[in-house]
Motif scaffolding. Sequence first.
Motif, PDB file in Angstrom:
ATOM      1  N   ILE A 128      36.699  48.901  44.020  1.00  0.00           N
ATOM      2  CA  ILE A 128      37.929  48.560  43.299  1.00  0.00           C
ATOM      3  C   ILE A 128      38.058  47.061  43.005  1.00  0.00           C
ATOM      4  O   ILE A 128      38.381  46.678  41.865  1.00  0.00           O
ATOM      5  CB  ILE A 128      39.170  49.082  44.067  1.00  0.00           C
ATOM      6  CG1 ILE A 128      39.213  50.614  43.994  1.00  0.00           C
ATOM      7  CG2 ILE A 128      40.461  48.486  43.504  1.00  0.00           C
ATOM      8  CD1 ILE A 128      40.349  51.242  44.768  1.00  0.00           C
ATOM      9  N   VAL A 179      35.629  46.285  40.099  1.00  0.00           N
ATOM     10  CA  VAL A 179      36.027  46.886  38.825  1.00  0.00           C
ATOM     11  C   VAL A 179      37.268  46.205  38.250  1.00  0.00           C
ATOM     12  O   VAL A 179      37.364  45.972  37.036  1.00  0.00           O
ATOM     13  CB  VAL A 179      36.265  48.399  39.017  1.00  0.00           C
ATOM     14  CG1 VAL A 179      36.913  49.004  37.776  1.00  0.00           C
ATOM     15  CG2 VAL A 179      34.947  49.107  39.310  1.00  0.00           C
ATOM     16  N   ARG A 180      38.219  45.851  39.094  1.00  0.00           N
ATOM     17  CA  ARG A 180      39.425  45.181  38.606  1.00  0.00           C
ATOM     18  C   ARG A 180      39.117  43.821  38.007  1.00  0.00           C
ATOM     19  O   ARG A 180      39.763  43.387  37.055  1.00  0.00           O
ATOM     20  CB  ARG A 180      40.415  45.032  39.764  1.00  0.00           C
ATOM     21  CG  ARG A 180      41.196  46.303  40.080  1.00  0.00           C
ATOM     22  CD  ARG A 180      42.146  46.084  41.232  1.00  0.00           C
ATOM     23  NE  ARG A 180      42.979  47.269  41.460  1.00  0.00           N
ATOM     24  CZ  ARG A 180      43.800  47.413  42.497  1.00  0.00           C
ATOM     25  NH1 ARG A 180      43.898  46.436  43.406  1.00  0.00           N
ATOM     26  NH2 ARG A 180      44.519  48.516  42.633  1.00  0.00           N
ATOM     27  N   TYR A 234      36.941  44.679  34.499  1.00  0.00           N
ATOM     28  CA  TYR A 234      37.588  45.433  33.420  1.00  0.00           C
ATOM     29  C   TYR A 234      39.099  45.243  33.501  1.00  0.00           C
ATOM     30  O   TYR A 234      39.709  45.482  34.548  1.00  0.00           O
ATOM     31  CB  TYR A 234      37.244  46.919  33.517  1.00  0.00           C
ATOM     32  CG  TYR A 234      35.758  47.201  33.541  1.00  0.00           C
ATOM     33  CD1 TYR A 234      35.002  47.155  32.384  1.00  0.00           C
ATOM     34  CD2 TYR A 234      35.119  47.492  34.746  1.00  0.00           C
ATOM     35  CE1 TYR A 234      33.632  47.415  32.414  1.00  0.00           C
ATOM     36  CE2 TYR A 234      33.758  47.743  34.795  1.00  0.00           C
ATOM     37  CZ  TYR A 234      33.016  47.695  33.625  1.00  0.00           C
ATOM     38  OH  TYR A 234      31.673  47.937  33.653  1.00  0.00           O
ATOM     39  N   LYS A 235      39.695  44.836  32.410  1.00  0.00           N
ATOM     40  CA  LYS A 235      41.141  44.599  32.380  1.00  0.00           C
ATOM     41  C   LYS A 235      41.912  45.854  31.969  1.00  0.00           C
ATOM     42  O   LYS A 235      43.053  46.035  32.362  1.00  0.00           O
ATOM     43  CB  LYS A 235      41.466  43.468  31.393  1.00  0.00           C
ATOM     44  CG  LYS A 235      40.743  42.159  31.697  1.00  0.00           C
ATOM     45  CD  LYS A 235      41.026  41.678  33.121  1.00  0.00           C
ATOM     46  CE  LYS A 235      40.289  40.373  33.405  1.00  0.00           C
ATOM     47  NZ  LYS A 235      40.508  39.935  34.808  1.00  0.00           N
ATOM     48  N   LYS A 262      43.037  49.643  32.063  1.00  0.00           N
ATOM     49  CA  LYS A 262      43.130  50.642  33.114  1.00  0.00           C
ATOM     50  C   LYS A 262      42.201  51.828  32.866  1.00  0.00           C
ATOM     51  O   LYS A 262      41.613  52.385  33.794  1.00  0.00           O
ATOM     52  CB  LYS A 262      44.586  51.151  33.223  1.00  0.00           C
ATOM     53  CG  LYS A 262      45.581  50.105  33.684  1.00  0.00           C
ATOM     54  CD  LYS A 262      45.297  49.675  35.124  1.00  0.00           C
ATOM     55  CE  LYS A 262      46.351  48.684  35.613  1.00  0.00           C
ATOM     56  NZ  LYS A 262      46.091  48.236  37.005  1.00  0.00           N
ATOM     57  N   ASP A 290      39.341  51.733  31.266  1.00  0.00           N
ATOM     58  CA  ASP A 290      37.980  51.292  31.570  1.00  0.00           C
ATOM     59  C   ASP A 290      37.743  51.224  33.075  1.00  0.00           C
ATOM     60  O   ASP A 290      36.661  51.562  33.567  1.00  0.00           O
ATOM     61  CB  ASP A 290      37.720  49.920  30.943  1.00  0.00           C
ATOM     62  CG  ASP A 290      37.642  49.989  29.427  1.00  0.00           C
ATOM     63  OD1 ASP A 290      37.509  51.117  28.894  1.00  0.00           O
ATOM     64  OD2 ASP A 290      37.727  48.933  28.776  1.00  0.00           O
ATOM     65  N   GLN A 291      38.751  50.787  33.818  1.00  0.00           N
ATOM     66  CA  GLN A 291      38.624  50.720  35.270  1.00  0.00           C
ATOM     67  C   GLN A 291      38.414  52.112  35.871  1.00  0.00           C
ATOM     68  O   GLN A 291      37.542  52.309  36.723  1.00  0.00           O
ATOM     69  CB  GLN A 291      39.876  50.075  35.874  1.00  0.00           C
ATOM     70  CG  GLN A 291      40.039  48.598  35.556  1.00  0.00           C
ATOM     71  CD  GLN A 291      41.329  48.025  36.118  1.00  0.00           C
ATOM     72  OE1 GLN A 291      42.119  48.727  36.741  1.00  0.00           O
ATOM     73  NE2 GLN A 291      41.558  46.731  35.887  1.00  0.00           N
ATOM     74  N   SER A 338      29.052  45.411  32.536  1.00  0.00           N
ATOM     75  CA  SER A 338      30.297  45.067  31.854  1.00  0.00           C
ATOM     76  C   SER A 338      30.068  44.104  30.691  1.00  0.00           C
ATOM     77  O   SER A 338      30.895  43.999  29.788  1.00  0.00           O
ATOM     78  CB  SER A 338      31.280  44.444  32.844  1.00  0.00           C
ATOM     79  OG  SER A 338      30.839  43.168  33.276  1.00  0.00           O
TER      80      SER A 338
END
Length: 287
Positions: A54, A57-58, A61-62, A64, A66-67, A101
Amino acid sequence: MNDKKDIEEIQPPQNELPSLRKSDLIKHWLLGYSSETCYNYERLQALGTTNAMIPIVRRLYKNKKDQAAALKKYMVFFNTEPSYFGTVIHGISASMEEQSSKSKEITAEDINSVRTGLMGPMAGIGDTISQGIVYPILAGIACSLAIAGNFAGPIIFEILYKIIMLSMGYTMYMMGYKQGKTSILKFLKAGTLNKITEVFSIIGLMVVGNMAASRVGIMTPINFKVGEVGFELQGVLDSLLPGILPLVTTLIIWKLISKKMNPTYIIAILFVAGIAASYLGILTITG
């Protein structure tokens, strides 16, 4: 099928290339130690390793959506040694996710292929080091102190064990992140990890053998005479092979375990046999 489509549709940010910070890596590494707290027999450590991703990924990727799609790729069967050498896989995953990414050259299949390919070898060497070397040696030292009445024994064990575990885990994680899959794959192709595992296995067996001889305190008080000469059976056995009774006892227990006998039954047998042998004057224990 929808999950796969979501993964494929992940788009990198258009305004700037994502980049991981040291704090993100540390969070990911530490959360990796909780991978077995939500263990299940369908995907084993999958949910725990996904949760650990988490922070990564946070940062990368901005959006939600995509996260969520990025995290779904880690919800596949995964199981390895999570504390010592297995952390290298998490470091590699963070590195590959960062590259993924930025471009679509690294796909979800690429990441999971590397993770799947490494989880077996890393589990082998990690379990050997943690369970075959570090744990027995530290436990032997701590038990010796505890038996002698020193309350520092269990404290020293916990502190040293955690220091070794965290130091090695952090080192391997950062190596995985900085070097990526290339260095690990070179080790695998050269057979280096197999050689290291073999060496650690030998050392571990030596430690276990030493503990069996020194910690299994069994002797016999039987005395007998040959003509006018008296003998102590224990003295005869020690002259032939010192520690033979602990060795035989250990081998019998190992044989029972290899036959898949329930450990609870083995403990019960030891209690009954030990009490009976002591009552009959056949065996006794050393202090």
